[in-house]
Design an enzyme around this catalytic site. Structure first.
Site, short mmCIF file in Angstrom:
data_model
loop_
_atom_site.label_atom_id
_atom_site.label_comp_id
_atom_site.label_asym_id
_atom_site.label_seq_id
_atom_site.Cartn_x
_atom_site.Cartn_y
_atom_site.Cartn_z
N CYS A 122 0.84 -1.20 0.00
CA CYS A 122 0.00 0.00 0.00
C CYS A 122 0.88 1.25 0.00
CB CYS A 122 -0.95 -0.06 1.20
SG CYS A 122 -2.12 1.29 1.34
N ASP A 170 -8.36 -2.43 -7.86
CA ASP A 170 -7.75 -1.49 -6.91
C ASP A 170 -8.08 -0.06 -7.33
OD1 ASP A 170 -6.16 -0.02 -5.21
OD2 ASP A 170 -4.32 -1.13 -5.63
N HIS A 201 -7.67 -3.75 -3.63
CA HIS A 201 -6.53 -3.27 -2.86
C HIS A 201 -6.40 -4.06 -1.56
CE1 HIS A 201 -3.58 -0.24 -1.75
NE2 HIS A 201 -4.13 -0.17 -0.55
#
Length: 241
Positions: A122, A170, A201
């Site tokens: 991330c 995502d 994600h």
């Protein structure tokens, strides 16, 4: 079994902060891996991943990249913790974060003469990309890195192997962003890109609603093979001798 502890890291501008370390057997000749956390700090997930990579043979350190804003954070994935994590992400000074990653890399090189890689999730995935361009590391892995497309010009400065894990749905890295990233790395030696279909994600993060075991397991397998090629070949050869 691995040895786990917090150590003190020192950035070049005088900032001191903690890093979580997981030490494998034979740490003196183990390749190192700097793990870069999500927006939730050094939480249970990051400690778990540090342990798993350590058990795979890497000396692992997770630097606290939010310590300049708030020390010793361990945030949950929902509610007010999530809101706070977003604020910390938005206020992060990326130049200073790179200094802190550099401190973790320096600490790793003091422990072992073997290669050092960076791997992030991330926020950390975006920082791993930046570290590949700006810092002295031997390879980088980006799990659904945030903001890579916004700093794509850095791709021209990357001359080490890089592995990208992309999630098909995502919202931080939609299809046009993925196409931009993959096009800029097309033909670069050592680059690997993988798209995980039908997942969003943070598909590799335990305890999140987005977690998808089959994709996480496949990404782990691919990551292990990548790190084995670019960080651990000399150790593998010694073990065969």
């Amino acid at each position: 079994m691995t040895d786990e502890q917090f150590v003190t890291l020192n950035a070049t501008d005088g900032h001191t902060f903690r890093g979580y370390v997981s030490v494998p057997p034979r740490a003196h000749d183990a390749p190192s891996l700097v793990l870069l956390h999500e927006i939730f700090g050094i939480n249970k997930y990051m400690r778990t991943m540090a342990r798993e990579f350590s058990e795979a043979g890497y000396l692992v350190i997770v630097p606290d990249l939010f310590a300049r804003q708030q020390r010793d954070l361990e945030l949950a994935y929902t509610g007010t913790d999530f809101d706070h994590a977003i604020k910390l992400r938005d206020q992060l000074d990326f130049g200073l974060a790179l200094k802190d990653i550099e401190a973790a890399i320096g600490w790793s090189r003091e422990q072992s003469e073997e290669p050092v890689g960076v791997l992030g999730y991330c926020l950390g995935g975006g920082l791993a990309f930046m570290a590949a361009a700006e810092l002295a590391v031997d390879c980088a892995v980006s799990y659904y890195g945030v903001g890579v497309q916004d700093r794509i010009g850095l791709a021209d400065r990357i001359h080490i192997p890089v592995l990208f894990h992309f999630a098909e749905t995502d919202h931080y890295c939609p299809e046009p962003a993925r196409e931009l990233i993959t096009s800029r790395f097309d033909g670069k030696p050592g680059t690997e890109t993988y798209l995980y279909h039908g997942v969003g994600h943070a598909f590799a993060t335990y305890e999140r609603s987005s977690f998808h075991m089959p994709s996480a397991a496949l990404a782990w397998e691919r990551t292990g093979a990548f790190l084995g090629r670019h960080l651990a070949p000399s150790r593998t050869e010694r073990s065969r001798a």
